[in-house]
Scaffold this active site. Sequence first.
Site, PDB file in Angstrom:
ATOM      1  N   LYS A 117      -1.477   5.749  -2.991  1.00 10.20           N
ATOM      2  CA  LYS A 117      -1.839   6.600  -1.864  1.00 10.20           C
ATOM      3  C   LYS A 117      -1.754   8.048  -2.320  1.00 10.20           C
ATOM      4  O   LYS A 117      -0.700   8.525  -2.741  1.00 10.20           O
ATOM      5  CB  LYS A 117      -0.896   6.352  -0.692  1.00 10.20           C
ATOM      6  CG  LYS A 117      -1.163   7.259   0.487  1.00 10.20           C
ATOM      7  CD  LYS A 117      -0.352   6.867   1.694  1.00 10.20           C
ATOM      8  CE  LYS A 117      -0.581   7.840   2.838  1.00 10.20           C
ATOM      9  NZ  LYS A 117       0.177   7.457   4.034  1.00 10.20           N
ATOM     10  N   ARG A 161      -3.942  12.537  11.442  1.00 12.17           N
ATOM     11  CA  ARG A 161      -2.741  13.253  11.895  1.00 12.17           C
ATOM     12  C   ARG A 161      -2.956  13.804  13.303  1.00 12.17           C
ATOM     13  O   ARG A 161      -2.019  13.879  14.086  1.00 12.17           O
ATOM     14  CB  ARG A 161      -2.335  14.312  10.881  1.00 12.17           C
ATOM     15  CG  ARG A 161      -1.859  13.660   9.584  1.00 12.17           C
ATOM     16  CD  ARG A 161      -1.394  14.646   8.526  1.00 12.17           C
ATOM     17  NE  ARG A 161      -1.214  13.958   7.247  1.00 12.17           N
ATOM     18  CZ  ARG A 161      -1.133  14.562   6.064  1.00 12.17           C
ATOM     19  NH1 ARG A 161      -1.201  15.882   6.003  1.00 12.17           N
ATOM     20  NH2 ARG A 161      -0.973  13.858   4.963  1.00 12.17           N
ATOM     21  N   LYS A 217      -5.911   4.443  -1.436  1.00  5.77           N
ATOM     22  CA  LYS A 217      -6.194   5.273  -0.270  1.00  5.77           C
ATOM     23  C   LYS A 217      -6.185   6.741  -0.659  1.00  5.77           C
ATOM     24  O   LYS A 217      -5.253   7.155  -1.349  1.00  5.77           O
ATOM     25  CB  LYS A 217      -5.109   4.985   0.771  1.00  5.77           C
ATOM     26  CG  LYS A 217      -5.199   5.802   2.018  1.00  5.77           C
ATOM     27  CD  LYS A 217      -4.020   5.500   2.895  1.00  5.77           C
ATOM     28  CE  LYS A 217      -4.073   6.445   4.077  1.00  5.77           C
ATOM     29  NZ  LYS A 217      -2.846   6.445   4.830  1.00  5.77           N
TER      30      LYS A 217
END
Length: 330
Positions: A200, A210, A254
């Site tokens: 990640k 977010r 990711k």
Amino acid sequence: MTFADYPATRFRRLRRTPALRDLVQEHRLSAADLIWPVFIREGHNTEEPIASMPGVSRLTLDRLLVRATEAHEAGVQVICLFPYTDQSLRTEDCAEAWSPENLTNRAIRMLKKELPSLAVMTDIALDPYNANGHDGFVVDGVIVNDETVEALVKMALAQAEAGADILGPSDMMDGRIGAMRAALEENGHQDVTIMSYSAKYASCFYGPFRDAVGASGRLVGDKKTYQMNPGNSDEALRLVARDLAEGADMVMVKPGMPYLDICTRVKRELQVPTFAYQVSGEYAMLKGAAQNGWIDGEKSMLESLLCFKRAGCDGILTYFAVDVAKYLKG
Ligand code: PBG
């Protein structure tokens, strides 16, 4: 490999008709490849749109059940839950994260009761519960590793207890997979699977997410001391190998589209169940361009996801999951 020269070889022969093109197609997208990330919130009968993710809303649990039923009927087999936690429950000790009654754990129990054949995946990290938006505890400005791992283990056990099928540690602390796997074994959850967010990256493409979980204004600093440097590739292989050795069943890369080379390396070099997360910023770019009429929304959605399969992924987490499943069903 040797190939015959033109005109013995004419590549266009196999591209002449749809039947011929389909016949020789190497990779395909199917609804079984998709994991649908969903944002949930408290309340009743509400779907609250997220401005930076057109078409995506935060769902109250009653709406989650309706939407998940629809998605499952369309062919989606795995759903992944992300909570928007009430502001009052975001604290420095993050205690809500492992409460058996937190929003995520209630959602898991409801889904496993009402739709038992839909697999439920979770997110394990402290950021939805943390006063400062970080995935780990912050002590004197430092994100502390080992204390965070202890908390993540409690979170994992609470989710397993609620009935989660797949745990998704997204925190990037060191040693968390081993600690979780040991705790799961000790507590009778030996069949609970872990899909580790192994590679990640510290990416700007998480921005809209977010917003969705209400962490945007809170984050103090950045996540570069725990998420990966986008300039690294070998490190991703070491992280994946480490997480597998510690007990991960599946691994994830990711973000997705800008990191397809990492997906390919993981699959080629390790031959393990490999997933990619087409993250919120990727979704927002495609959706935004489509809404402006700059690209074709449906074609860009399908092409972006097919390319993950070609790169070597076994499956993809994507906010397009339901749209794709519906499209593929025809
Ligand atoms: C939190 C988490 C993030 C995402 C999934 N889990 C954000 C972050 O690490 O800041 C991003 C998903 C997306 O952007 O779609 N640990």
